[in-house]
Design a protein around this motif. Structure first.
Motif, mmCIF file in Angstrom:
data_model
loop_
_atom_site.group_PDB
_atom_site.id
_atom_site.type_symbol
_atom_site.label_atom_id
_atom_site.label_comp_id
_atom_site.label_asym_id
_atom_site.label_seq_id
_atom_site.Cartn_x
_atom_site.Cartn_y
_atom_site.Cartn_z
ATOM 1 N N MET A 127 0.821 -1.211 0.000
ATOM 2 C CA MET A 127 0.000 0.000 0.000
ATOM 3 C C MET A 127 0.852 1.257 0.000
ATOM 4 O O MET A 127 0.571 2.215 -0.720
ATOM 5 C CB MET A 127 -0.943 -0.006 1.198
ATOM 6 C CG MET A 127 -2.055 -1.030 1.091
ATOM 7 S SD MET A 127 -3.303 -0.832 2.372
ATOM 8 C CE MET A 127 -2.381 -1.270 3.835
ATOM 9 N N GLU A 128 1.903 1.277 0.815
ATOM 10 C CA GLU A 128 2.764 2.442 0.854
ATOM 11 C C GLU A 128 3.450 2.653 -0.494
ATOM 12 O O GLU A 128 3.608 3.797 -0.947
ATOM 13 C CB GLU A 128 3.806 2.308 1.963
ATOM 14 C CG GLU A 128 4.830 3.430 2.036
ATOM 15 C CD GLU A 128 4.245 4.802 2.309
ATOM 16 O OE1 GLU A 128 4.968 5.801 2.107
ATOM 17 O OE2 GLU A 128 3.070 4.892 2.738
ATOM 18 N N SER A 129 3.838 1.577 -1.155
ATOM 19 C CA SER A 129 4.437 1.708 -2.488
ATOM 20 C C SER A 129 3.464 2.353 -3.459
ATOM 21 O O SER A 129 3.828 3.256 -4.222
ATOM 22 C CB SER A 129 4.858 0.336 -3.013
ATOM 23 O OG SER A 129 5.870 -0.228 -2.222
ATOM 24 N N ILE A 130 2.205 1.897 -3.449
ATOM 25 C CA ILE A 130 1.207 2.452 -4.356
ATOM 26 C C ILE A 130 0.999 3.933 -4.076
ATOM 27 O O ILE A 130 0.950 4.766 -4.995
ATOM 28 C CB ILE A 130 -0.118 1.672 -4.225
ATOM 29 C CG1 ILE A 130 0.066 0.231 -4.718
ATOM 30 C CG2 ILE A 130 -1.234 2.362 -5.004
ATOM 31 C CD1 ILE A 130 -1.102 -0.677 -4.410
ATOM 32 N N ILE A 131 0.882 4.282 -2.801
ATOM 33 C CA ILE A 131 0.676 5.680 -2.414
ATOM 34 C C ILE A 131 1.837 6.549 -2.906
ATOM 35 O O ILE A 131 1.630 7.629 -3.475
ATOM 36 C CB ILE A 131 0.507 5.778 -0.892
ATOM 37 C CG1 ILE A 131 -0.823 5.148 -0.465
ATOM 38 C CG2 ILE A 131 0.591 7.225 -0.417
ATOM 39 C CD1 ILE A 131 -0.954 4.925 1.028
ATOM 40 N N GLN A 132 3.062 6.077 -2.696
ATOM 41 C CA GLN A 132 4.235 6.838 -3.145
ATOM 42 C C GLN A 132 4.313 6.903 -4.667
ATOM 43 O O GLN A 132 4.587 7.970 -5.247
ATOM 44 C CB GLN A 132 5.509 6.213 -2.578
ATOM 45 C CG GLN A 132 5.723 6.390 -1.094
ATOM 46 C CD GLN A 132 6.213 7.780 -0.716
ATOM 47 O OE1 GLN A 132 6.545 8.598 -1.581
ATOM 48 N NE2 GLN A 132 6.258 8.052 0.578
ATOM 49 N N LEU A 133 4.083 5.783 -5.330
ATOM 50 C CA LEU A 133 4.194 5.744 -6.787
ATOM 51 C C LEU A 133 3.124 6.601 -7.466
ATOM 52 O O LEU A 133 3.334 7.109 -8.571
ATOM 53 C CB LEU A 133 4.110 4.301 -7.274
ATOM 54 C CG LEU A 133 5.294 3.395 -6.889
ATOM 55 C CD1 LEU A 133 4.976 1.941 -7.190
ATOM 56 C CD2 LEU A 133 6.573 3.826 -7.607
ATOM 57 N N ARG A 134 1.988 6.768 -6.811
ATOM 58 C CA ARG A 134 0.942 7.639 -7.332
ATOM 59 C C ARG A 134 1.187 9.111 -6.986
ATOM 60 O O ARG A 134 0.469 9.986 -7.465
ATOM 61 C CB ARG A 134 -0.419 7.219 -6.767
ATOM 62 C CG ARG A 134 -0.992 5.943 -7.330
ATOM 63 C CD ARG A 134 -2.342 5.684 -6.676
ATOM 64 N NE ARG A 134 -3.068 4.575 -7.290
ATOM 65 C CZ ARG A 134 -4.290 4.185 -6.915
ATOM 66 N NH1 ARG A 134 -4.903 4.821 -5.919
ATOM 67 N NH2 ARG A 134 -4.886 3.183 -7.514
ATOM 68 N N GLY A 135 2.140 9.371 -6.097
ATOM 69 C CA GLY A 135 2.386 10.738 -5.673
ATOM 70 C C GLY A 135 1.371 11.254 -4.685
ATOM 71 O O GLY A 135 1.093 12.457 -4.639
#
Length: 379
Positions: free
Chosen positions: A332-340
């Motif tokens: 989830m944290e990866s998705i949040i970061q990758l989406r900005g």
């Protein structure tokens, strides 16, 4: 395989302690949020993977997929569910697979149930070895013996992750800074782990929607591409007598994931690593090759895992200071970061992420499963 599939919906409920919501309802809320995120209706889901075990989700949520699978390999389950979803999609069994988790640990404790951390692992239970803290303590003590790693080095892991969480709303560490002195003053739980070396079970739900990269282009949410994946199992190191020198059998998982992605660690912008205890991300950074073997402790102490360090690690606070959704926390944290979408915690460079999952012993302590995922915001 590289970039053939993408995550197109993220649903995350409130995360915390004492939410007062049953686990199945948390999963239902997460599925609804993921569908909303992707701009899809309920009948779009034609595959369902429940991380851990429940047979009643489909009836409760009104879903009618082609298949429903319950999956259990501890904290590696979420990454395995994504790899399995890809397999079902690529074999023509489904087009949109939901990977779902939701637990209400507080409710179990309030009813007098056994806390999840009280698990025993195989025959050592007969001799009093109980709980994840005790088993992971073997890794920590072995690392200390071999390399001179100290409790202060473990504390640096905890402090670093709290520094991320303190500015992230919705985490356990939000607005609650921690010092190394506070870490050192916290009571021993399982030597050498102190209370602040240990994650805490939290309530919460999460759902991810996985589909083909082609279909992802037409959906509402920014797609996050699955660039590579790999698995390994520490039972191999048990057979050779070295399970405690290795946090997991990471080498085969790393090799497959990076080969599929056509990348090296130099191409990774952030690491979101499974962190039930402070020793875990420290040893994994070494095993993946970001840090020389035995140097994980000084690396953390010198700020290497901070936002401005060599490899920002567990940038939402991880499980230690964020929330515990098993291996979904890092995904989830990866998705949040990758989406900005990380707000004040957004990294300046966030195009690729390495994620790990870890868990479920093979009949004896420290024979953990491991999974690696490489995610990116472009195919």
């Amino acid at each position: 395989m590289a970039a053939s599939c993408a995550i197109v919906g993220l649903g995350m409920t409130a995360q915390g302690i004492g939410l007062g919501i049953e686990a199945r309802e948390l999963r239902a809320q997460a599925v609804d949020l993921a569908l909303q995120d992707a701009g899809l209706e309920r009948d779009a889901i034609d595959g369902y993977i429940r991380c851990f075990v429940d047979r009643e989700d489909l009836r409760y949520m009104g879903l009618s997929p082609n298949f429903s699978v319950s999956m259990m390999t501890g904290g590696a389950t979420p990454a395995f569910s994504i790899l399995s979803a890809m397999g079902m999609i690529m074999s023509g069994q489904a087009e949109m697979v939901a990977c779902v988790y939701g637990e209400a640990h507080s409710n179990r404790a309030a009813r007098g149930g056994q806390p999840i951390g009280a698990y025993g692992y195989g025959y050592p239970t007969l001799y009093g070895l109980m709980g994840a803290a005790a088993t992971h303590a073997f890794h920590a003590r072995r690392h200390m013996h071999r390399f001179g790693t100290s409790s202060e080095h473990l504390g640096a892991v905890a402090v670093t992750q709290r520094e991320y969480a303190v500015n992230r709303p919705g985490t356990l560490g939000y607005g609650k800074p921690m010092t190394l002195a506070e870490h050192q003053a916290s009571p021993l739980i399982a030597d050498p782990f102190r209370r602040l070396d240990c994650t805490r079970d939290t309530d919460g739900g999460v759902a991810l929607l996985v589909t083909t990269a082609e279909r992802a282009k037409s959906l509402h949410a920014k797609p996050i591409y699955i660039l590579g994946g790999g698995t390994g199992h520490n039972i191999g190191n048990w057979h050779t007598g070295a399970p405690f020198d290795n946090h997991d059998n990471i080498a085969p998982a790393k090799a497959r994931a990076f080969k599929q992605a056509g990348m090296s660690i130099a191409d990774i912008d952030m690491a979101q690593l499974y962190d039930p205890f402070t020793i875990s991300p420290l040893m994994q950074l070494e095993a993946y090759g970001f840090v020389p073997e035995g140097q994980g402790g000084p690396f953390y102490a010198e700020g290497g895992a901070r936002a401005d360090g060599l490899i920002p690690t567990n940038t939402g606070g991880g499980q230690l200071s964020g929330y515990y959704t098993t291996g979904f926390t890092g995904i989830m944290e990866s998705i949040i970061q990758l989406r900005g979408e990380a707000g004040a915690g957004q990294l300046s460079k966030a195009s690729t992420a390495l994620v790990s999952g870890h868990g479920m012993n093979a009949g004896v302590q420290n024979t953990w499963a491991h999974a690696s995922l490489i995610l990116g915001n472009t195919p």
